[in-house]
Design a protein around this motif. Structure first.
Motif, PDB file in Angstrom:
ATOM      1  N   LEU A   1      12.683 -82.913  99.018  1.00 41.51           N
ATOM      2  CA  LEU A   1      11.314 -82.450  98.782  1.00 41.51           C
ATOM      3  C   LEU A   1      10.382 -82.881  99.926  1.00 41.51           C
ATOM      4  O   LEU A   1       9.691 -82.058 100.516  1.00 41.51           O
ATOM      5  N   LEU A   2      10.396 -84.158 100.254  1.00 43.63           N
ATOM      6  CA  LEU A   2       9.397 -84.685 101.204  1.00 43.63           C
ATOM      7  C   LEU A   2       9.714 -84.320 102.652  1.00 43.63           C
ATOM      8  O   LEU A   2       8.816 -84.188 103.472  1.00 43.63           O
ATOM      9  N   VAL A   3      10.994 -84.173 102.985  1.00 40.86           N
ATOM     10  CA  VAL A   3      11.361 -83.862 104.370  1.00 40.86           C
ATOM     11  C   VAL A   3      11.519 -82.348 104.562  1.00 40.86           C
ATOM     12  O   VAL A   3      10.918 -81.758 105.445  1.00 40.86           O
ATOM     13  N   ASN A   4      12.353 -81.733 103.724  1.00 41.23           N
ATOM     14  CA  ASN A   4      12.620 -80.296 103.885  1.00 41.23           C
ATOM     15  C   ASN A   4      11.650 -79.409 103.094  1.00 41.23           C
ATOM     16  O   ASN A   4      11.637 -78.204 103.275  1.00 41.23           O
ATOM     17  N   GLY A   5      10.917 -80.022 102.182  1.00 40.83           N
ATOM     18  CA  GLY A   5       9.947 -79.254 101.398  1.00 40.83           C
ATOM     19  C   GLY A   5      10.568 -78.398 100.328  1.00 40.83           C
ATOM     20  O   GLY A   5       9.967 -77.423  99.864  1.00 40.83           O
ATOM     21  N   ARG A   6      11.789 -78.760  99.935  1.00 38.90           N
ATOM     22  CA  ARG A   6      12.508 -77.908  98.982  1.00 38.90           C
ATOM     23  C   ARG A   6      12.946 -78.648  97.727  1.00 38.90           C
ATOM     24  O   ARG A   6      13.054 -79.863  97.716  1.00 38.90           O
ATOM     25  N   ILE A   7      13.197 -77.849  96.684  1.00 40.75           N
ATOM     26  CA  ILE A   7      13.635 -78.388  95.402  1.00 40.75           C
ATOM     27  C   ILE A   7      15.159 -78.498  95.407  1.00 40.75           C
ATOM     28  O   ILE A   7      15.857 -77.532  95.714  1.00 40.75           O
ATOM     29  N   MET A   8      15.677 -79.688  95.071  1.00 38.42           N
ATOM     30  CA  MET A   8      17.120 -79.865  95.028  1.00 38.42           C
ATOM     31  C   MET A   8      17.658 -79.425  93.665  1.00 38.42           C
ATOM     32  O   MET A   8      17.914 -80.232  92.790  1.00 38.42           O
ATOM     33  N   GLY A   9      17.830 -78.137  93.516  1.00 31.43           N
ATOM     34  CA  GLY A   9      18.416 -77.580  92.295  1.00 31.43           C
ATOM     35  C   GLY A   9      19.766 -76.986  92.642  1.00 31.43           C
ATOM     36  O   GLY A   9      19.842 -76.023  93.408  1.00 31.43           O
ATOM     37  N   ALA A  10      20.823 -77.542  92.076  1.00 30.41           N
ATOM     38  CA  ALA A  10      22.171 -77.092  92.449  1.00 30.41           C
ATOM     39  C   ALA A  10      22.377 -75.606  92.156  1.00 30.41           C
ATOM     40  O   ALA A  10      22.892 -74.864  93.000  1.00 30.41           O
ATOM     41  N   SER A  11      21.940 -75.145  90.975  1.00 29.66           N
ATOM     42  CA  SER A  11      22.205 -73.750  90.613  1.00 29.66           C
ATOM     43  C   SER A  11      21.436 -72.788  91.516  1.00 29.66           C
ATOM     44  O   SER A  11      21.939 -71.724  91.873  1.00 29.66           O
ATOM     45  N   GLY A  12      20.221 -73.158  91.898  1.00 26.45           N
ATOM     46  CA  GLY A  12      19.431 -72.299  92.777  1.00 26.45           C
ATOM     47  C   GLY A  12      20.030 -72.222  94.176  1.00 26.45           C
ATOM     48  O   GLY A  12      20.033 -71.158  94.806  1.00 26.45           O
ATOM     49  N   ILE A  13      20.528 -73.363  94.647  1.00 23.14           N
ATOM     50  CA  ILE A  13      21.103 -73.420  95.994  1.00 23.14           C
ATOM     51  C   ILE A  13      22.393 -72.593  96.057  1.00 23.14           C
ATOM     52  O   ILE A  13      22.590 -71.779  96.957  1.00 23.14           O
ATOM     53  N   ILE A  14      23.263 -72.771  95.050  1.00 21.05           N
ATOM     54  CA  ILE A  14      24.519 -72.016  95.023  1.00 21.05           C
ATOM     55  C   ILE A  14      24.238 -70.543  94.701  1.00 21.05           C
ATOM     56  O   ILE A  14      24.707 -69.637  95.382  1.00 21.05           O
ATOM     57  N   GLY A  15      23.443 -70.335  93.648  1.00 18.04           N
ATOM     58  CA  GLY A  15      23.188 -68.974  93.169  1.00 18.04           C
ATOM     59  C   GLY A  15      22.456 -68.122  94.194  1.00 18.04           C
ATOM     60  O   GLY A  15      22.705 -66.919  94.305  1.00 18.04           O
ATOM     61  N   GLY A  16      21.565 -68.757  94.961  1.00 18.09           N
ATOM     62  CA  GLY A  16      20.815 -68.017  95.972  1.00 18.09           C
ATOM     63  C   GLY A  16      21.728 -67.468  97.060  1.00 18.09           C
ATOM     64  O   GLY A  16      21.423 -66.442  97.673  1.00 18.09           O
ATOM     65  N   LEU A  17      22.846 -68.153  97.294  1.00 20.80           N
ATOM     66  CA  LEU A  17      23.830 -67.648  98.261  1.00 20.80           C
ATOM     67  C   LEU A  17      24.694 -66.555  97.626  1.00 20.80           C
ATOM     68  O   LEU A  17      25.032 -65.560  98.258  1.00 20.80           O
ATOM     69  N   VAL A  18      25.041 -66.760  96.342  1.00 17.34           N
ATOM     70  CA  VAL A  18      25.937 -65.823  95.660  1.00 17.34           C
ATOM     71  C   VAL A  18      25.286 -64.450  95.479  1.00 17.34           C
ATOM     72  O   VAL A  18      25.886 -63.425  95.804  1.00 17.34           O
ATOM     73  N   ASP A  19      24.034 -64.437  94.967  1.00 18.59           N
ATOM     74  CA  ASP A  19      23.404 -63.126  94.718  1.00 18.59           C
ATOM     75  C   ASP A  19      22.523 -62.685  95.903  1.00 18.59           C
ATOM     76  O   ASP A  19      21.786 -61.712  95.805  1.00 18.59           O
ATOM     77  N   ARG A  20      22.606 -63.419  97.001  1.00 18.88           N
ATOM     78  CA  ARG A  20      21.948 -63.096  98.261  1.00 18.88           C
ATOM     79  C   ARG A  20      20.417 -63.122  98.183  1.00 18.88           C
ATOM     80  O   ARG A  20      19.741 -62.643  99.095  1.00 18.88           O
ATOM     81  N   SER A  21      19.870 -63.705  97.104  1.00 19.38           N
ATOM     82  CA  SER A  21      18.416 -63.759  96.996  1.00 19.38           C
ATOM     83  C   SER A  21      17.843 -64.909  97.824  1.00 19.38           C
ATOM     84  O   SER A  21      16.661 -64.955  98.110  1.00 19.38           O
ATOM     85  N   GLY A  22      18.701 -65.862  98.194  1.00 16.76           N
ATOM     86  CA  GLY A  22      18.191 -67.025  98.923  1.00 16.76           C
ATOM     87  C   GLY A  22      18.855 -67.215 100.268  1.00 16.76           C
ATOM     88  O   GLY A  22      19.117 -68.323 100.695  1.00 16.76           O
ATOM     89  N   LEU A  23      19.107 -66.099 100.962  1.00 18.74           N
ATOM     90  CA  LEU A  23      19.811 -66.189 102.247  1.00 18.74           C
ATOM     91  C   LEU A  23      18.885 -66.619 103.393  1.00 18.74           C
ATOM     92  O   LEU A  23      19.351 -66.944 104.477  1.00 18.74           O
TER      93      LEU A  23
END
Lengths: 137, 141
Positions: free
Chosen positions: B23-45
């Motif tokens: 969060l503080l360095v990369n500015g992102r939420i560490m959510g495992a499902s969002g990180i994996i799922g965003g790659l799988v359904d291409r919404s978070g490429l």
């Protein structure tokens, strides 16, 4: 640099999941099994994880992340059907196998054939989710 | 067993520390499902290299640790049908709810997000009922 930090974050996340026992499905199911031999470990893991994050959130206000110009936007604050239906579906799968997405990846190298099947099924579910999301909208 | 609780707390601090850095360095939420799922359904490429790097650490470090210290069994059921159904439910559910134990649980509850709290109540409730039903009533797991 952001990629390197993301690798460090994933490394700490994986080490934490392994050390805390969250890759042990019996511990997770033991936490959910309130009528059996209840195992409170998961509450300690959650509690331990929430503390540093609660401190981190206090630093966010009025600041920028070190390696980016803004923080992830807060998600749609609505508590709706998708949140409830999705969480119930997730909970059913979590209870059945004792694995959630983080530990499914963290245990991939030593979780055997079953672990690989779980991951493939999970990825298939994730691929299917956008269609189901449209139905619920 | 109290030793398990202490290890749980220590491991939890590492997980929360990792989420705090993300969060503080990369500015992102560490959510495992969002990180994996965003790659799988291409919404978070958009930031796929960041996601891939995180996933690499998440897989590789436990692999090295178990090589060095011995394997910690996962005790996953051997019933492949149960595994497959559970996996599909976890995949589809976390993506529809837009979060799992890390995103809604750790990152959501720590900022007192109503969504995070509601999601956590429902997935723990559903998980508890599932264990009661499939373990104590049906004896499947």
């Amino acid at each position: 640099m952001r990629n390197f930090m993301a690798f460090i974050v994933g490394s700490l996340f994986g080490a934490g999941l392994l050390i805390s026992g969250m890759t042990d499905t019996k511990k997770v199911q033991g936490w959910l099994d309130v009528f059996g031999d209840w195992d409170p470990t998961l509450a300690f893991v959650m509690g331990g994880a929430i503390v540093p994050m609660a401190v981190a959130w206090r630093f966010v206000e009025g600041r920028k992340p070190m390696l980016r110009d803004h923080f992830d936007a807060a998600s749609d604050p609505k508590v709706g059907r998708k949140l409830v239906v999705g969480s119930v579906l997730f909970g059913i799968g979590w209870g059945l196998a004792g694995l959630c997405p983080g530990p499914a990846l963290a245990s991939l190298s030593f979780g055997g054939f079953g672990g690989i099947i779980f991951l493939i099924a999970m990825l298939a579910g994730m691929l299917w989710a956008p269609k189901l999301r449209k139905v619920l909208d | 067993m109290p030793t398990d609780w202490i290890m749980g707390l220590f491991g939890g601090l590492l997980i929360g520390g990792a989420a705090a850095i993300f969060l503080l360095v990369n500015g992102r939420i560490m959510g495992a499902s969002g990180i994996i799922g965003g790659l799988v359904d291409r919404s978070g490429l958009g930031n796929w290299t960041e996601k891939a790097a995180l996933i690499a650490g998440l897989i590789i470090v436990p692999a090295i640790m178990t090589l060095a210290m011995g394997v910690k069994p996962t005790y996953l059921t051997e019933n492949l049908l149960v595994i497959a159904i559970a996996g599909i439910f976890v995949g589809v559910g976390t993506r529809i709810a837009n979060g799992c134990t890390s995103g809604h649980g750790v990152c959501g509850i720590s900022r007192l997000s109503l969504r995070g709290i509601v999601a956590t109540v429902f997935y723990i409730g559903a998980g508890g009922l599932t264990v009661v039903l499939f373990k104590h009533v049906l004896g499947v797991i």
